[in-house]
Structures are given as C-alpha cells and as structure tokens.
Scaffold this active site. Structure first.
Site, PDB file in Angstrom:
ATOM      1  CB  CYS A 102      -0.876  -0.118   1.265  1.00  0.00           C
ATOM      2  SG  CYS A 102      -1.815   1.658   1.387  1.00  0.00           S
ATOM      3  CB  CYS A 105      -1.842   4.231   4.586  1.00  0.00           C
ATOM      4  SG  CYS A 105      -3.199   3.849   3.802  1.00  0.00           S
ATOM      5  CB  SER A 106      -0.473   0.156   6.591  1.00  0.00           C
ATOM      6  OG  SER A 106      -1.363   0.722   7.404  1.00  0.00           O
TER       7      SER A 106
END
Ligand code: FE
Length: 202
Positions: A102, A105-106
């Site tokens: 990603c 972000c995550s």
C-alpha cells in the site's frame, strides 16, 4: 459496533490511550501487548488465509470463485470482517509473480492475513517495492526470482485490498487440503516469500 467512521489517526489515538490505561492499571504488560500483536501478525490472521489458499489449490471451482470475488469466496468459509470487504486475489503463475503493497499507508486484508508486519508499513518498503521490486525481494527478503518471470506490484487502497494466491508447490499431487495448508506461508500471500516445499513438510 458504532456506525461512525473514524479516521485512522483517531483510531490509533484511542488504541494508544486504551493500551496505556491497561498497562497503568496493571491489567496488561507491554510484553503481553507485544505478544498479542505478534499473534495477530503471524498466527491468527495468516492461518485463515492459508485455509483459503489450500482450498483454492484443492478445489478448482472454489479457486475460480476466489479469483472472481475474493470477499465473497472467503465469506463461504466464514471468513470476513473489518478491512476485508473489498479483497482481490491475484494468482501467481509460472510466468507472473505478484507482490502487494500500500504505497499510501498500510491497507492490508486483515481477515485473511491479520495485522500487517511493521516492514509493510515502512515508507521504504512502500516506495522501493514499486520502483525496484526484484531488487527489494532479493535484498530485503532473500527472494530471487528467475529473470524470465514478470513481477507485478499491486497497490492496495481502502477500496481494494490485494493478496496473493501462490503457486501450488510441485510434488503435491493428490495431497489433501489439510496437507496443502501446511505449505502456505504468510509471506507467500504477500508475495515477498515462497511457500514451503513438499520436502519441507514431509
Ligand atoms: Fe493504505
């Protein structure tokens, strides 16, 4: 569950506050919390993903449904939940190797992989894997792909959470789903590592 949509920062702040409170009151220790994170990172989550992969290897019709709509196929096995609403499974083949990231972000498919490992959230991984996937796989993960294999990097978002269906290991013809399950690793579902081989579990 509350219907309010909270920002990532707000959730993180609340979790942090809750964690401090549990530690202050002596209900939990830092070590216990670290252990819990570790369990979700390495055990609980990925085991569910491994179930799904093993079933896809053993059952071609399920595999077709999984590649068509991963969230729906997982729901058949009772696997669903937060951060798993829009999962997309990409299939490794002898010609194509898939990796997920990603870059923003995550984003990560929690119901099947658990919590993302720290390196997945690291800005360095997020930037480098899209630029030089082969180099990152080799240098950071000791995973060297043959040069004739194409590497595809999939950038997840809150609308689309990718994960990988690795290739079924050679020499596993006739294996039961239960046996196949033992071969699946978390890293193979992220695309940064291999599955175990038939010899590994024999
Ligand atoms: Fe994200």
């Amino acid at each position: 569950m509350s219907a309010h949509i909270r920002s990532r920062e707000e959730i993180a702040a609340r979790v942090k506050a809750l964690e401090s409170m549990l530690i202050d009151k002596g209900i939990m220790t830092t070590q216990a919390i670290d252990r819990m994170v570790e369990i979700y990172e390495n055990e609980v989550g990925p085991q569910l993903g491994a179930r799904v992969v093993a079933k896809a290897w053993a059952d071609p019709e399920f595999k077709a449904r999984l590649l068509h709509d991963a969230s729906e196929a997982c729901a058949e096995l009772g696997i669903s939940g937060l951060q798993g609403e829009d999962m997309v499974v990409v299939e490794d083949t002898p010609e194509v190797h898939n990796v997920i990231v990603c870059t923003l972000c995550s984003c990560y498919p929690w119901p099947v992989l658990g919590l993302p490992p720290n390196w997945y959230k690291d800005p360095q991984y997020r930037a480098a894997i899209t630029r030089e996937p082969r180099k990152v796989l080799s240098e950071a993960f000791s995973y060297d792909l043959p040069t004739d294999v194409e590497v595809r990097v999939w950038d997840s978002s809150s609308e689309m959470r990718y994960w990988v269906l690795p290739q079924r290991p050679a020499g596993t013809e006739g294996w039961s789903e239960e046996q196949l399950y033992e071969l699946v690793t978390r890293d193979s579902m992220i695309g940064v590592g291999t599955t175990k081989s038939a010899e590994d579990v024999a």
